[in-house]
Scaffold this motif. Structure first.
Motif, short mmCIF file in Angstrom:
data_model
loop_
_atom_site.label_atom_id
_atom_site.label_comp_id
_atom_site.label_asym_id
_atom_site.label_seq_id
_atom_site.Cartn_x
_atom_site.Cartn_y
_atom_site.Cartn_z
N VAL A 54 -34.69 2.77 -10.30
CA VAL A 54 -35.34 1.97 -11.35
C VAL A 54 -34.39 1.93 -12.54
O VAL A 54 -33.95 2.98 -13.02
N ALA A 55 -34.06 0.74 -13.01
CA ALA A 55 -33.14 0.58 -14.13
C ALA A 55 -33.89 0.17 -15.39
O ALA A 55 -34.95 -0.46 -15.31
N ALA A 56 -33.35 0.53 -16.52
CA ALA A 56 -33.97 0.20 -17.81
C ALA A 56 -34.12 -1.30 -18.01
O ALA A 56 -34.97 -1.74 -18.77
N SER A 57 -33.33 -2.10 -17.30
CA SER A 57 -33.40 -3.55 -17.45
C SER A 57 -34.40 -4.21 -16.50
O SER A 57 -34.55 -5.41 -16.49
N ALA A 58 -35.11 -3.42 -15.71
CA ALA A 58 -36.07 -3.98 -14.75
C ALA A 58 -37.17 -4.76 -15.49
O ALA A 58 -37.56 -4.41 -16.59
N ASP A 59 -37.64 -5.84 -14.87
CA ASP A 59 -38.66 -6.68 -15.49
C ASP A 59 -40.01 -5.99 -15.57
O ASP A 59 -40.78 -6.23 -16.49
N SER A 60 -40.34 -5.16 -14.60
CA SER A 60 -41.64 -4.51 -14.56
C SER A 60 -41.46 -3.00 -14.60
O SER A 60 -40.56 -2.46 -13.94
N PRO A 61 -42.31 -2.29 -15.33
CA PRO A 61 -42.22 -0.83 -15.35
C PRO A 61 -42.85 -0.18 -14.13
O PRO A 61 -42.82 1.04 -14.01
N VAL A 62 -43.41 -0.97 -13.22
CA VAL A 62 -44.07 -0.42 -12.04
C VAL A 62 -43.21 -0.66 -10.80
O VAL A 62 -42.73 -1.76 -10.57
N VAL A 63 -43.01 0.42 -10.02
CA VAL A 63 -42.28 0.32 -8.75
C VAL A 63 -43.27 0.60 -7.63
O VAL A 63 -44.03 1.58 -7.70
N PRO B 159 -35.30 14.32 -11.99
CA PRO B 159 -35.64 15.11 -13.19
C PRO B 159 -35.39 14.32 -14.47
O PRO B 159 -34.41 13.58 -14.57
N GLY B 160 -36.30 14.45 -15.40
CA GLY B 160 -36.18 13.77 -16.68
C GLY B 160 -36.80 12.39 -16.70
O GLY B 160 -36.89 11.76 -17.76
N THR B 161 -37.23 11.89 -15.54
CA THR B 161 -37.88 10.58 -15.48
C THR B 161 -39.29 10.70 -16.03
O THR B 161 -40.02 11.62 -15.68
N ARG B 162 -39.66 9.78 -16.89
CA ARG B 162 -41.00 9.83 -17.47
C ARG B 162 -41.86 8.72 -16.88
O ARG B 162 -41.41 7.60 -16.72
N GLY B 163 -43.09 9.06 -16.55
CA GLY B 163 -44.02 8.10 -16.00
C GLY B 163 -45.08 8.81 -15.18
O GLY B 163 -45.22 10.03 -15.26
N GLU B 164 -45.85 8.02 -14.40
CA GLU B 164 -46.89 8.61 -13.57
C GLU B 164 -47.21 7.73 -12.38
O GLU B 164 -47.02 6.52 -12.41
N ALA B 165 -47.68 8.38 -11.32
CA ALA B 165 -48.12 7.65 -10.13
C ALA B 165 -49.51 7.09 -10.41
O ALA B 165 -50.40 7.82 -10.81
N ILE B 166 -49.67 5.79 -10.22
CA ILE B 166 -50.98 5.18 -10.37
C ILE B 166 -51.66 4.99 -9.02
O ILE B 166 -52.86 4.81 -8.97
N LEU B 167 -50.88 5.03 -7.95
CA LEU B 167 -51.39 5.08 -6.58
C LEU B 167 -50.50 6.03 -5.79
O LEU B 167 -49.28 5.99 -5.94
N ASP B 168 -51.08 6.88 -4.97
CA ASP B 168 -50.34 7.83 -4.14
C ASP B 168 -51.25 8.11 -2.95
O ASP B 168 -52.08 9.01 -2.99
N GLN B 169 -51.09 7.31 -1.88
CA GLN B 169 -52.09 7.31 -0.80
C GLN B 169 -51.53 6.80 0.51
O GLN B 169 -50.48 6.17 0.52
N PRO B 170 -52.25 7.06 1.61
CA PRO B 170 -51.82 6.48 2.90
C PRO B 170 -51.98 4.96 2.87
O PRO B 170 -52.82 4.43 2.13
N THR B 171 -51.18 4.29 3.68
CA THR B 171 -51.35 2.84 3.80
C THR B 171 -52.68 2.57 4.51
O THR B 171 -53.18 3.42 5.25
N PHE C 184 -43.16 3.63 -14.78
CA PHE C 184 -42.15 4.31 -15.56
C PHE C 184 -42.33 4.00 -17.04
O PHE C 184 -42.73 2.90 -17.40
N ASP C 185 -42.01 4.95 -17.89
CA ASP C 185 -42.02 4.76 -19.33
C ASP C 185 -41.08 3.61 -19.67
O ASP C 185 -39.95 3.56 -19.19
N ARG C 186 -41.53 2.67 -20.47
CA ARG C 186 -40.72 1.48 -20.80
C ARG C 186 -39.43 1.83 -21.55
O ARG C 186 -38.45 1.12 -21.45
N VAL C 187 -39.44 2.90 -22.31
CA VAL C 187 -38.26 3.27 -23.09
C VAL C 187 -37.24 4.01 -22.22
O VAL C 187 -36.06 3.71 -22.23
N ALA C 188 -37.72 4.99 -21.48
CA ALA C 188 -36.82 5.84 -20.68
C ALA C 188 -37.20 5.75 -19.21
O ALA C 188 -37.77 6.65 -18.65
#
Length: 87
Positions: A13-22, A43-55, A67-71
């Motif tokens: 995930v790059a800081a220039s990505a259009d969406s903060p969600v992967v 390590p050091g990546t800021r953010g949270e899982a909004i879905l974490d589940q089986p398909t 991901f945090d929009r700043v970092a």
């Protein structure tokens, strides 16, 4: 249950990505079903899982990570624990 394996999928995930969600799925090999799964981020990546589940079809593990929009430079890795069930 017999043969088990762990598979993974990785996405940077790059800081220039259009969406903060992967969105990322680790798919089990053909003929296997998912037993469980999870994710990790660099390590050091800021953010949270909004879905974490089986398909829905039970053939992999799905994660949506915001991901945090700043970092938000980092790498997301999704894991799936898969098995063949003897019938």
């Amino acid at each position: 249950m017999s043969k088990m394996s762990t598979v993974s999928a990785t996405a940077p995930v790059a800081a220039s990505a259009d969406s903060p969600v992967v969105y990322l799925t680790a798919k089990c090999p053909a003929g296997t079903q998912v037993l469980g799964g999870g994710h990790s981020v660099t390590p050091g990546t800021r953010g949270e899982a909004i879905l974490d589940q089986p398909t829905p079809d039970g053939t992999g593990w799905y994660v949506a990570y915001t991901f945090d929009r700043v970092a938000r430079n980092g790498v997301l890795t999704v894991y799936a624990r898969c098995a063949v069930f003897a019938g």
